[in-house]
Scaffold this motif. Structure first.
Motif, PDB file in Angstrom:
ATOM      1  N   ASP A 100       7.403  50.141  12.581  1.00 46.72           N
ATOM      2  CA  ASP A 100       8.514  49.193  12.547  1.00 46.72           C
ATOM      3  C   ASP A 100       8.163  47.747  12.211  1.00 46.72           C
ATOM      4  O   ASP A 100       9.037  46.987  11.801  1.00 46.72           O
ATOM      5  CB  ASP A 100       9.224  49.211  13.906  1.00 46.72           C
ATOM      6  N   ASN A 101       6.935  47.359  12.406  1.00 43.68           N
ATOM      7  CA  ASN A 101       6.590  45.936  12.281  1.00 43.68           C
ATOM      8  C   ASN A 101       6.022  45.617  10.907  1.00 43.68           C
ATOM      9  O   ASN A 101       5.395  46.459  10.270  1.00 43.68           O
ATOM     10  CB  ASN A 101       5.582  45.561  13.365  1.00 43.68           C
ATOM     11  N   PRO A 102       6.218  44.390  10.459  1.00 39.48           N
ATOM     12  CA  PRO A 102       5.622  43.988   9.173  1.00 39.48           C
ATOM     13  C   PRO A 102       4.124  43.789   9.316  1.00 39.48           C
ATOM     14  O   PRO A 102       3.612  43.530  10.415  1.00 39.48           O
ATOM     15  CB  PRO A 102       6.336  42.661   8.873  1.00 39.48           C
ATOM     16  N   TRP A 103       3.447  43.900   8.184  1.00 42.10           N
ATOM     17  CA  TRP A 103       2.027  43.572   8.180  1.00 42.10           C
ATOM     18  C   TRP A 103       1.870  42.084   8.469  1.00 42.10           C
ATOM     19  O   TRP A 103       2.639  41.254   8.023  1.00 42.10           O
ATOM     20  CB  TRP A 103       1.402  43.912   6.828  1.00 42.10           C
ATOM     21  N   THR A 104       0.856  41.787   9.237  1.00 44.80           N
ATOM     22  CA  THR A 104       0.584  40.397   9.553  1.00 44.80           C
ATOM     23  C   THR A 104      -0.922  40.241   9.615  1.00 44.80           C
ATOM     24  O   THR A 104      -1.675  41.144   9.253  1.00 44.80           O
ATOM     25  CB  THR A 104       1.270  39.991  10.863  1.00 44.80           C
ATOM     26  N   THR A 105      -1.359  39.123  10.072  1.00 45.88           N
ATOM     27  CA  THR A 105      -2.795  38.880  10.133  1.00 45.88           C
ATOM     28  C   THR A 105      -3.187  38.446  11.522  1.00 45.88           C
ATOM     29  O   THR A 105      -2.346  38.090  12.349  1.00 45.88           O
ATOM     30  CB  THR A 105      -3.220  37.794   9.124  1.00 45.88           C
ATOM     31  N   GLY A 106      -4.465  38.507  11.772  1.00 47.56           N
ATOM     32  CA  GLY A 106      -4.989  37.959  13.000  1.00 47.56           C
ATOM     33  C   GLY A 106      -4.746  38.808  14.227  1.00 47.56           C
ATOM     34  O   GLY A 106      -4.592  40.021  14.149  1.00 47.56           O
ATOM     35  N   SER A 107      -4.685  38.140  15.335  1.00 46.61           N
ATOM     36  CA  SER A 107      -4.715  38.810  16.627  1.00 46.61           C
ATOM     37  C   SER A 107      -3.474  39.643  16.904  1.00 46.61           C
ATOM     38  O   SER A 107      -3.492  40.499  17.793  1.00 46.61           O
ATOM     39  CB  SER A 107      -4.898  37.781  17.740  1.00 46.61           C
ATOM     40  N   VAL A 108      -2.399  39.436  16.161  1.00 46.52           N
ATOM     41  CA  VAL A 108      -1.182  40.215  16.397  1.00 46.52           C
ATOM     42  C   VAL A 108      -1.451  41.695  16.182  1.00 46.52           C
ATOM     43  O   VAL A 108      -0.924  42.555  16.885  1.00 46.52           O
ATOM     44  CB  VAL A 108      -0.041  39.716  15.484  1.00 46.52           C
ATOM     45  N   LEU A 109      -2.266  42.027  15.214  1.00 47.25           N
ATOM     46  CA  LEU A 109      -2.527  43.425  14.888  1.00 47.25           C
ATOM     47  C   LEU A 109      -3.275  44.168  15.980  1.00 47.25           C
ATOM     48  O   LEU A 109      -3.258  45.398  15.999  1.00 47.25           O
ATOM     49  CB  LEU A 109      -3.309  43.520  13.581  1.00 47.25           C
ATOM     50  N   ILE A 110      -3.956  43.462  16.853  1.00 52.46           N
ATOM     51  CA  ILE A 110      -4.758  44.125  17.883  1.00 52.46           C
ATOM     52  C   ILE A 110      -3.910  44.547  19.075  1.00 52.46           C
ATOM     53  O   ILE A 110      -4.421  45.231  19.968  1.00 52.46           O
ATOM     54  CB  ILE A 110      -5.927  43.237  18.364  1.00 52.46           C
ATOM     55  N   ASN A 111      -2.666  44.153  19.071  1.00 54.26           N
ATOM     56  CA  ASN A 111      -1.779  44.457  20.188  1.00 54.26           C
ATOM     57  C   ASN A 111      -1.419  45.939  20.173  1.00 54.26           C
ATOM     58  O   ASN A 111      -0.736  46.417  19.270  1.00 54.26           O
ATOM     59  CB  ASN A 111      -0.518  43.601  20.088  1.00 54.26           C
ATOM     60  N   GLN A 112      -1.847  46.661  21.178  1.00 49.15           N
ATOM     61  CA  GLN A 112      -1.624  48.103  21.212  1.00 49.15           C
ATOM     62  C   GLN A 112      -0.142  48.462  21.292  1.00 49.15           C
ATOM     63  O   GLN A 112       0.261  49.544  20.856  1.00 49.15           O
ATOM     64  CB  GLN A 112      -2.378  48.722  22.387  1.00 49.15           C
ATOM     65  N   GLY A 113       0.649  47.551  21.822  1.00 47.29           N
ATOM     66  CA  GLY A 113       2.079  47.807  21.954  1.00 47.29           C
ATOM     67  C   GLY A 113       2.816  47.916  20.632  1.00 47.29           C
ATOM     68  O   GLY A 113       3.936  48.424  20.571  1.00 47.29           O
TER      69      GLY A 113
END
Length: 128
Positions: A100-113
């Motif tokens: 559901d989420n857009p590709w992004t960069t950085g620490s957001v991607l590490i969020n397991q939720g």
């Protein structure tokens, strides 16, 4: 989408195994894919993520230029090539998918939720 990770096993330090994650179900090529791992006695941590088209990736510092994530959308499979393995890489490796989420960069991607779909994990044991 259903995910199944495989390719783990016992590996000598310095080895270069490749993990695979087979995806099935509705349009797996439209998911952001990621790998996480959980070492014995530790919390699960992010390893790498790959955009839907495969053109962008993001790695944890622990991957240290030794790991490479890739995907073959024609085969609905995501890979994690691991090189120069160390005993501290011993862990249960999970693949995960974000629909559901857009590709992004950085620490957001590490969020397991972010990742609504998870495989069962494949164990990699690195012997010294």
């Amino acid at each position: 989408v259903q995910l199944q990770a495989y390719g783990g096993g016992l590996v000598q330090a310095g080895g270069s195994p490749r993990l695979s994650c087979a995806a099935s179900g509705r349009s797996p090529s439209t998911y952001i894919m990621a790998w996480f791992r959980q070492a014995p006695g530790k919390v699960r941590e992010f390893v790498a993520a790959l955009s839907r088209g495969g053109g962008s990736s993001y790695y944890a510092a622990s991957a240290g230029g030794r790991f490479a994530i890739s995907r073959d959308n024609a085969k609905n499979t995501v890979y994690l090539q691991m090189n120069s393995l160390k005993p501290e890489d011993t862990a249960l490796y999970y693949c995960a998918a974000d629909r559901d989420n857009p590709w992004t960069t950085g620490s957001v991607l590490i969020n397991q939720g972010r990742y609504g779909y998870w495989g069962q994990g494949t164990l990699v044991t690195v012997s010294s």
